[in-house]
Design a protein around this motif. Structure first.
Motif, PDB file in Angstrom:
ATOM      1  N   ALA A  13      -0.607   9.818 -10.035  1.00 28.51           N
ATOM      2  CA  ALA A  13      -0.719   8.923 -11.186  1.00 28.51           C
ATOM      3  C   ALA A  13       0.654   8.499 -11.683  1.00 28.51           C
ATOM      4  O   ALA A  13       1.568   9.320 -11.819  1.00 28.51           O
ATOM      5  CB  ALA A  13      -1.494   9.614 -12.304  1.00 28.51           C
ATOM      6  N   GLY A  14       0.810   7.203 -11.920  1.00 29.28           N
ATOM      7  CA  GLY A  14       2.049   6.676 -12.465  1.00 29.28           C
ATOM      8  C   GLY A  14       3.162   6.451 -11.471  1.00 29.28           C
ATOM      9  O   GLY A  14       4.210   5.896 -11.828  1.00 29.28           O
ATOM     10  N   VAL A  15       2.966   6.863 -10.230  1.00 28.90           N
ATOM     11  CA  VAL A  15       4.010   6.726  -9.214  1.00 28.90           C
ATOM     12  C   VAL A  15       3.849   5.385  -8.496  1.00 28.90           C
ATOM     13  O   VAL A  15       2.752   5.033  -8.055  1.00 28.90           O
ATOM     14  CB  VAL A  15       3.948   7.871  -8.187  1.00 28.90           C
ATOM     15  N   GLN A  16       4.947   4.653  -8.379  1.00 27.40           N
ATOM     16  CA  GLN A  16       4.938   3.415  -7.617  1.00 27.40           C
ATOM     17  C   GLN A  16       5.374   3.701  -6.185  1.00 27.40           C
ATOM     18  O   GLN A  16       6.352   4.406  -5.953  1.00 27.40           O
ATOM     19  CB  GLN A  16       5.876   2.382  -8.239  1.00 27.40           C
ATOM     20  N   ALA A  17       4.631   3.162  -5.237  1.00 25.20           N
ATOM     21  CA  ALA A  17       4.939   3.403  -3.827  1.00 25.20           C
ATOM     22  C   ALA A  17       6.294   2.809  -3.456  1.00 25.20           C
ATOM     23  O   ALA A  17       6.616   1.680  -3.857  1.00 25.20           O
ATOM     24  CB  ALA A  17       3.861   2.790  -2.955  1.00 25.20           C
ATOM     25  N   ASP A  18       7.087   3.567  -2.710  1.00 27.09           N
ATOM     26  CA  ASP A  18       8.330   3.020  -2.178  1.00 27.09           C
ATOM     27  C   ASP A  18       8.065   2.453  -0.779  1.00 27.09           C
ATOM     28  O   ASP A  18       6.948   2.545  -0.254  1.00 27.09           O
ATOM     29  CB  ASP A  18       9.437   4.065  -2.159  1.00 27.09           C
ATOM     30  N   GLN A  19       9.080   1.878  -0.176  1.00 27.98           N
ATOM     31  CA  GLN A  19       8.877   1.237   1.120  1.00 27.98           C
ATOM     32  C   GLN A  19       8.484   2.245   2.188  1.00 27.98           C
ATOM     33  O   GLN A  19       7.673   1.939   3.075  1.00 27.98           O
ATOM     34  CB  GLN A  19      10.138   0.484   1.544  1.00 27.98           C
ATOM     35  N   ALA A  20       9.028   3.450   2.121  1.00 29.27           N
ATOM     36  CA  ALA A  20       8.683   4.467   3.117  1.00 29.27           C
ATOM     37  C   ALA A  20       7.196   4.797   3.053  1.00 29.27           C
ATOM     38  O   ALA A  20       6.550   4.986   4.089  1.00 29.27           O
ATOM     39  CB  ALA A  20       9.530   5.725   2.899  1.00 29.27           C
ATOM     40  N   TRP A  21       6.642   4.862   1.838  1.00 30.49           N
ATOM     41  CA  TRP A  21       5.209   5.134   1.675  1.00 30.49           C
ATOM     42  C   TRP A  21       4.388   3.997   2.289  1.00 30.49           C
ATOM     43  O   TRP A  21       3.420   4.227   3.014  1.00 30.49           O
ATOM     44  CB  TRP A  21       4.883   5.302   0.187  1.00 30.49           C
ATOM     45  N   LYS A  22       4.789   2.782   2.020  1.00 32.08           N
ATOM     46  CA  LYS A  22       4.054   1.625   2.551  1.00 32.08           C
ATOM     47  C   LYS A  22       4.145   1.574   4.070  1.00 32.08           C
ATOM     48  O   LYS A  22       3.180   1.201   4.748  1.00 32.08           O
ATOM     49  CB  LYS A  22       4.604   0.337   1.945  1.00 32.08           C
ATOM     50  N   ASP A  23       5.308   1.959   4.599  1.00 28.50           N
ATOM     51  CA  ASP A  23       5.486   1.938   6.048  1.00 28.50           C
ATOM     52  C   ASP A  23       4.670   3.025   6.741  1.00 28.50           C
ATOM     53  O   ASP A  23       4.398   2.922   7.945  1.00 28.50           O
ATOM     54  CB  ASP A  23       6.961   2.141   6.409  1.00 28.50           C
ATOM     55  N   GLY A  24       4.297   4.043   5.997  1.00 30.22           N
ATOM     56  CA  GLY A  24       3.587   5.177   6.604  1.00 30.22           C
ATOM     57  C   GLY A  24       2.089   5.163   6.389  1.00 30.22           C
ATOM     58  O   GLY A  24       1.409   6.135   6.740  1.00 30.22           O
ATOM     59  N   ILE A  25       1.548   4.093   5.841  1.00 26.80           N
ATOM     60  CA  ILE A  25       0.100   4.042   5.580  1.00 26.80           C
ATOM     61  C   ILE A  25      -0.671   4.175   6.892  1.00 26.80           C
ATOM     62  O   ILE A  25      -0.488   3.392   7.824  1.00 26.80           O
ATOM     63  CB  ILE A  25      -0.280   2.732   4.866  1.00 26.80           C
ATOM     64  N   ASN A  26      -1.533   5.181   6.942  1.00 29.25           N
ATOM     65  CA  ASN A  26      -2.386   5.390   8.120  1.00 29.25           C
ATOM     66  C   ASN A  26      -3.797   5.778   7.701  1.00 29.25           C
ATOM     67  O   ASN A  26      -4.494   6.523   8.397  1.00 29.25           O
ATOM     68  CB  ASN A  26      -1.786   6.469   9.034  1.00 29.25           C
ATOM     69  N   PHE A  27      -4.212   5.289   6.539  1.00 30.51           N
ATOM     70  CA  PHE A  27      -5.500   5.658   5.961  1.00 30.51           C
ATOM     71  C   PHE A  27      -6.116   4.452   5.257  1.00 30.51           C
ATOM     72  O   PHE A  27      -5.438   3.461   4.986  1.00 30.51           O
ATOM     73  CB  PHE A  27      -5.312   6.792   4.932  1.00 30.51           C
TER      74      PHE A  27
END
Length: 380
Positions: A353-367
């Motif tokens: 909650a409250g955390v904004q995704a960084d680029q590494a998170w977006k690059d690792g989406i596998n779900f």
């Protein structure tokens, strides 16, 4: 006393001397003024040669069409100082490596490869031509003379989701996916999150076609989703087939990559686009100015690369207002669609909650996020 005749003779002799001197003076040939040195113009600089490689045909809509509009924008900007070429419908893999190498051998000083599957072939060729600049769209690997650039399409798909969630009657949305890679998964998940922000009952079904451009396959996938109850469709593929299939069935859909409103006006709700021109102009300026460097560039709505355009009059006013508000926040950099809490479709928290995704998170989406049905296929 001097004799008169002698005086006359002396006077005549004197006059003869003076006249002779005058004639010599008058008859002296002046040296001509030196000719001005010829004006030599500085040799005109050769135009910078730049090349593009496309995974699909340029056509009149879609991904490759949008990139080619960007190439044309660069041509218009630099005029005679830029010479461009492109190769279309190049399969990913060995064919891409051959084409990229050929473009480098032709003297192109910067080469743009515009599909995810071109990454490894371009990386290999880049090592062979250290004096050439290579740019790869949507990838993640770099080299000393190879950098990457990307668009934030998920921002468009979040806004499209808001419209879809507002328009659906069945609460079932459809998505035609190309390959299950983070780039595509971001878009599916953002579409679902946008829809659920206005309609918590909305769910998303996905059909994979494992290609970027295959109109018959795309059409079949769209029809399958409609048969499963989906009444609003979006796609991460390059043709107009999904929109046209929706129109034939009396359903709704979106344009993708470029303005597709003319291809299914009764079905078209909006088009998620990318304007690549500004990036290509900047990149060529970097090469010409000697400031090109290895980096990763990811632009979106804020930078003017992404947008959701041609929103239909069929869309409710409240949904249009919400999209306008989201777009303004994206431009201001105050809104991030991937902001927690976010759970995947098994109930597991993937962003607090409250955390904004960084680029590494977006690059690792596998779900898939909550609301998207099924599992992410393994493989590409």
């Amino acid at each position: 006393m001097i004799d008169v005749h002698k005086r006359v003779w002396l006077k005549a002799a004197a006059l003869t001397v003076v006249a002779s001197a005058a004639l010599v003076g008058c008859g002296k040939k002046e040296e001509p003024a030196p000719a001005p040195a010829p004006v030599t113009e500085a040799p005109k600089a050769e135009p910078l040669k730049a090349a593009w490689i496309y995974v699909g045909p340029v056509g009149d809509a879609g991904w490759s069409f949008a990139h080619d509009l960007g190439r044309k924008a660069a041509e218009a900007k630099f005029g005679a100082d830029l010479q461009t070429t492109f190769v279309e419908s190049v399969p990913e893999g060995a064919d891409a490596e051959r084409v990229i190498r050929d473009l480098a051998q032709q003297g192109n000083k910067i080469i743009f490869a515009t599909s995810f599957g071109y990454m490894e072939p371009m990386l290999k060729v880049a090592a062979e031509f250290p004096d050439v600049k290579f740019e790869h769209a949507t990838g993640y690997k770099t080299a000393d003379n190879m950098r990457i650039y990307d668009a934030s399409f998920y921002q468009d798909t979040y806004m499209a989701g808001v419209i879809a969630g507002s328009m659906t009657k069945s609460n079932t949305l459809g998505f035609v996916g190309s390959f299950p890679i983070p780039e595509v998964l971001r878009n599916i998940n953002a579409y679902s999150l946008g829809a659920q922000s206005v309609n918590p009952k909305a769910k998303v079904k996905v059909v994979w076609v494992n290609t970027w451009f295959d109109p018959p396959k795309e059409s079949d996938a769209a029809q399958s989703l409609i048969n499963q109850g989906a009444d609003v469709l979006l796609q991460n593929t390059d043709s107009t087939a999904v929109l046209q299939t929706a129109e034939k069935n009396g359903k709704y859909a979106f344009g993708w990559d470029s303005d597709m409103s003319a291809f299914g006006p009764k079905a078209h709700l909006a088009s998620a686009i990318a304007d690549w021109g500004p990036y290509y102009i900047k990149s060529i300026e970097d090469v010409k100015g000697g400031t090109w460097k290895t980096e990763r560039t990811v632009w979106g709505v804020k930078e003017g690369l992404n947008d959701l355009i041609k929103i239909s009059d069929m869309v409710p006013a409240a949904a249009k207002t919400k999209v306008d508000e989201i777009k303004a926040s994206l431009k201001a950099g105050t809104f991030e669609p991937f902001t927690g809490p976010i759970k995947d479709n098994t109930g597991k928290e993937v962003l607090a909650a409250g955390v904004q995704a960084d680029q590494a998170w977006k690059d690792g989406i596998n779900f898939f996020v909550k609301g998207v049905e099924g599992k992410v296929p393994s493989g590409k």
